[in-house]
Structure formats: structure tokens, C-alpha cells
Design a protein around this motif. Sequence first.
Motif, PDB file in Angstrom:
ATOM      1  N   LEU A 176       9.571  -4.382  -5.028  1.00  0.00           N
ATOM      2  CA  LEU A 176       9.014  -3.783  -3.820  1.00  0.00           C
ATOM      3  C   LEU A 176       8.572  -2.375  -4.183  1.00  0.00           C
ATOM      4  O   LEU A 176       9.340  -1.410  -4.109  1.00  0.00           O
ATOM      5  N   GLU A 177       7.318  -2.272  -4.625  1.00  0.00           N
ATOM      6  CA  GLU A 177       6.768  -0.987  -5.030  1.00  0.00           C
ATOM      7  C   GLU A 177       5.274  -0.982  -4.760  1.00  0.00           C
ATOM      8  O   GLU A 177       4.636  -2.039  -4.647  1.00  0.00           O
ATOM      9  N   VAL A 178       4.715   0.192  -4.666  1.00  0.00           N
ATOM     10  CA  VAL A 178       3.292   0.327  -4.363  1.00  0.00           C
ATOM     11  C   VAL A 178       2.456  -0.344  -5.452  1.00  0.00           C
ATOM     12  O   VAL A 178       2.688  -0.155  -6.640  1.00  0.00           O
ATOM     13  N   GLY A 179       1.489  -1.132  -5.013  1.00  0.00           N
ATOM     14  CA  GLY A 179       0.594  -1.836  -5.921  1.00  0.00           C
ATOM     15  C   GLY A 179       1.030  -3.233  -6.263  1.00  0.00           C
ATOM     16  O   GLY A 179       0.233  -4.023  -6.766  1.00  0.00           O
ATOM     17  N   ALA A 180       2.295  -3.558  -6.009  1.00  0.00           N
ATOM     18  CA  ALA A 180       2.805  -4.895  -6.330  1.00  0.00           C
ATOM     19  C   ALA A 180       2.403  -5.879  -5.235  1.00  0.00           C
ATOM     20  O   ALA A 180       2.186  -5.499  -4.080  1.00  0.00           O
ATOM     21  N   ALA A 199       0.821  -1.217   0.000  1.00  0.00           N
ATOM     22  CA  ALA A 199       0.000   0.000   0.000  1.00  0.00           C
ATOM     23  C   ALA A 199       0.854   1.266   0.000  1.00  0.00           C
ATOM     24  O   ALA A 199       0.461   2.282  -0.577  1.00  0.00           O
ATOM     25  N   ALA A 200       2.007   1.221   0.675  1.00  0.00           N
ATOM     26  CA  ALA A 200       2.849   2.417   0.772  1.00  0.00           C
ATOM     27  C   ALA A 200       4.268   2.006   1.127  1.00  0.00           C
ATOM     28  O   ALA A 200       4.485   0.977   1.784  1.00  0.00           O
ATOM     29  N   ILE A 201       5.226   2.818   0.685  1.00  0.00           N
ATOM     30  CA  ILE A 201       6.635   2.638   1.041  1.00  0.00           C
ATOM     31  C   ILE A 201       7.180   3.992   1.482  1.00  0.00           C
ATOM     32  O   ILE A 201       7.084   4.974   0.743  1.00  0.00           O
ATOM     33  N   ASP A 202       7.738   4.029   2.685  1.00  0.00           N
ATOM     34  CA  ASP A 202       8.329   5.257   3.226  1.00  0.00           C
ATOM     35  C   ASP A 202       9.814   5.022   3.429  1.00  0.00           C
ATOM     36  O   ASP A 202      10.221   4.108   4.164  1.00  0.00           O
ATOM     37  N   ILE A 203      10.641   5.862   2.788  1.00  0.00           N
ATOM     38  CA  ILE A 203      12.095   5.775   2.908  1.00  0.00           C
ATOM     39  C   ILE A 203      12.558   6.749   3.985  1.00  0.00           C
ATOM     40  O   ILE A 203      12.047   7.865   4.092  1.00  0.00           O
TER      41      ILE A 203
END
Length: 452
Positions: free
Chosen positions: A377-381, A29-33
Motif C-alpha cells: 500500500l504505497e503511492v504508485g502501486a 495516488a496518495a496516502i495520508d496518515i
Amino acid sequence: MRLWFETALLPGGWADHVAIRLAPDGTIAAIDIGAPPAGSANLGAAIPGLANVHSHAFQRGMAGLAEFRGNPDDDFWSWREIMYRFLDRLDPNDVEAIAALAYIEMLESGFTRVGEFHYLHHQPDGTPYANLAELAERIAAAAEQTGIGLTLLPVAYRHAGFGRRPPERGHIRFLNDPARFARLFEASRHAIAALPDANIGVAPHSLRAVDHVELGDILTLAPAGPIHIHAAEQIREVEDCIAALGARPVAWLIDNLPVDERWCLIHATHLDPREIARLAASGAVAGLCPLTEANLGDGIFPMPAYLEAGGRFGIGTDSNIAIDAARELEMIEYAQRLTHRRRNLLATPDQPSTGTRLFAAALAGSARALGQPHPALEVGAPADIVALDMGSASLLGRRTDQLLDSWIFSGSRDAVHHVWRRGRHVVVARRHVARGSAEARYRKTMEKLLGR
């Protein structure tokens, strides 16, 4: 659900302090770096899960049983006779129990999807089960129990050799005429319908097991799905193909069929220079199974020339003699080192990390071969995530590409600490959540099969 990693391999490269939020449907849903842990456990290093492009799950049960000298000329063909004798004993419960343990071991080693090259269809006497897809359903059940992604590849098998050589006793559980295979294929499609993101392809076993007319009929069954076929695994196979068809197997396939990115040529070990260039240009994937190919004495794939030509490859566990994603990748490079007596042959000036180049190429090629989008590893995958334990002995002090180099070339299975498959936490602290019950079923199965 929020997962926090000290570092993660994202599409743009390695990033530190990464929080990945999972959606209820099992996607990212989300990735925060640069995110703080915020109470979340440090899960180490996150990488995308690999696809296992080629498995015969039932053969996990015979791993190690052929490691004795049966005659002075032991080779693939003598190993095959032992395999026939083993599968002759298997009933549907056995198939499911063995497949479940194999899939657990795949997940524990970093595979999150399997391409099951499924050719064991009928009862020991060759009679179809009342449910034509009985054993396909058992494969689907093992996938559901373990959580692994499944690409089912029903196998068409008609003949014992080139020239429509009549089948032998060992083949009878595989055989179908075209009409029955079409029904089997449709029943297999139904068998996987309830599994999340499962898909189906078609697998003519080999040019020796189906002829060119049958091949054309088989390919119409999956107009958009993956197509897998054994090709050029053995020198004898190449010689027999030349004698029967006037061409080497890979050359014949490319000359006579629309070989493209939907195709995966399993093994493709014995290629001449022109075949290397043509296979690379076709867009097809070479499905390499290095541990099995070494175990059977098949030979060594011409990887440097193939990659130089732009070829794509995936990795598989095939006979499941040892189930370990990192070891399969390691063996690809080590075979070339032994052949050419040099090191890091598959690295490039643009990508000097051998492990990273192997991992990235296998990640992309295996997914393509199974009809899947590029894993990332990305949003929607899909949340197919493998967590490497940065505190394990082999990964201590490693950063970025050193993590992949060390996992592949000096690590062990315990480096894989956690695995999520479509958001389902299937491996926790190095152990699959269903390992206990699966091992108990497997133990009973092997005690029955081996008479102990």
C-alpha cells in the motif's frame, strides 16, 4: 476516490487513520496518515492483497467428489483418476463458469491475483479446438468478469511418466508437441492482452511429463516471464525420478537448468537437507498449497529448515478444494505444530507474530513467483486492497499484528469485508459484486455435469 481506514499495513508498518486516494488508472495516488474520516466510511483495517501462486480453476467443480474410499490404498494417484473422469465432461462454457466462481471465491477470501496453471487445452477426444487458445480465452474471460489479476501459465505436457512413457486416455486433453505448444503459447499471450496488468509465464508440467530436451525448448518461449513446474510432490515421483534420471527432482532441476528467482517449484514437498539449502540459495520460490497437499495426503513441507536457510515461499489453492487465503496460511503453521509438537514454530525473535511472518513472506514470495512487484500500500502501486472488518467477532479489540494473527488463526471468510483490485471495488460487504450471476451460471453447469 477516497478510502478511509482505521488502520492500514503500510511498508513501514501499521499506521492509524489512513486515507488512501485512488487514481483513475487503478493505482494509489496518495496516502495520508492521521487523516480524519471527512465523511468517508470507516473501512476497518487495510492490508495488501495476496497472490494465489497455483490454481487449476476447473477443479473447483469437483471439490468434494473424491472424498470416498475407492480402494484400500487411496492416494494422489487414485484421486487423479477421478479428476480425469471429471474433466472429460467439460466444454468451454463449463470451464469459464467454474473459473469465474473460483476467482470470485479467491477475491472474497483476500486473493487479488491468480497464477492459473492451465493445462486443459483440447476437446474431450484430444482434438484441438479450431481456436487453439479457446480454453485460455475462457480463463481470461473469467478473470475479466471477476476483476482478479491474472498470470496465465500455459502448461506443456507430453508423456505419462519418466522415460517418455506413452500418454494415457486421461492425458489427451493436455498434450501438445513442441511446435503446437509454441503456437498455443503465443495464442495464449494474445488471449490475455486486453486484461489490465495480466502477464504470462510458462509451465512445463513436471519432469515426468516433459523430458530434458523438451524442457529446453519450452523455456525459450518466455525468456523473461515466470517458470512454474510441479516438483517432488509425491514420494513415488521422487523414487521414479531417481530411477530414471539418477537424481531427486529438485536436485536434478538445479543441476541441469538455470533455476533462479523466475522459477516457482510447486509443492517441493519431499526435499532432502541438501535440496533444502540449494533451493533456498537459488532464489526460486516454493509454491505451497497446504490445503490441497493435506487433502491429497502429499506430505508436509520442511518449512522451519527452509526458512532458516533463507528460502522464499508462496501460497496457492491448487485443486481449489477450499478457497481461503487465511486457511492456507494457517495450515502451513499447523502442519509444523503437528509434526514437531510445538507452537509458533515459524515466528522469530525479530518477528514474534506468527501470522505477520507468514503473511509477509507469502505476500513477497507469491508476487515474485508470478513476476509481479512486491505488493504494498504505497503511492504508485496497484490499488489491490483487502479491508478486514474490525467489527467481526474474530477481530474485535485487535490492533496491529494481532489483526493478522486473529484473521489467520481464528477468523473466518467474513472477516474480509471489502476488496479493491486495481482500484475496482469487486467485493462489497463480503460479497463479490458479480456473485449472483456467476452462481447462476455455475449452478446450471454443475446440474448438467452431475446429471441433476
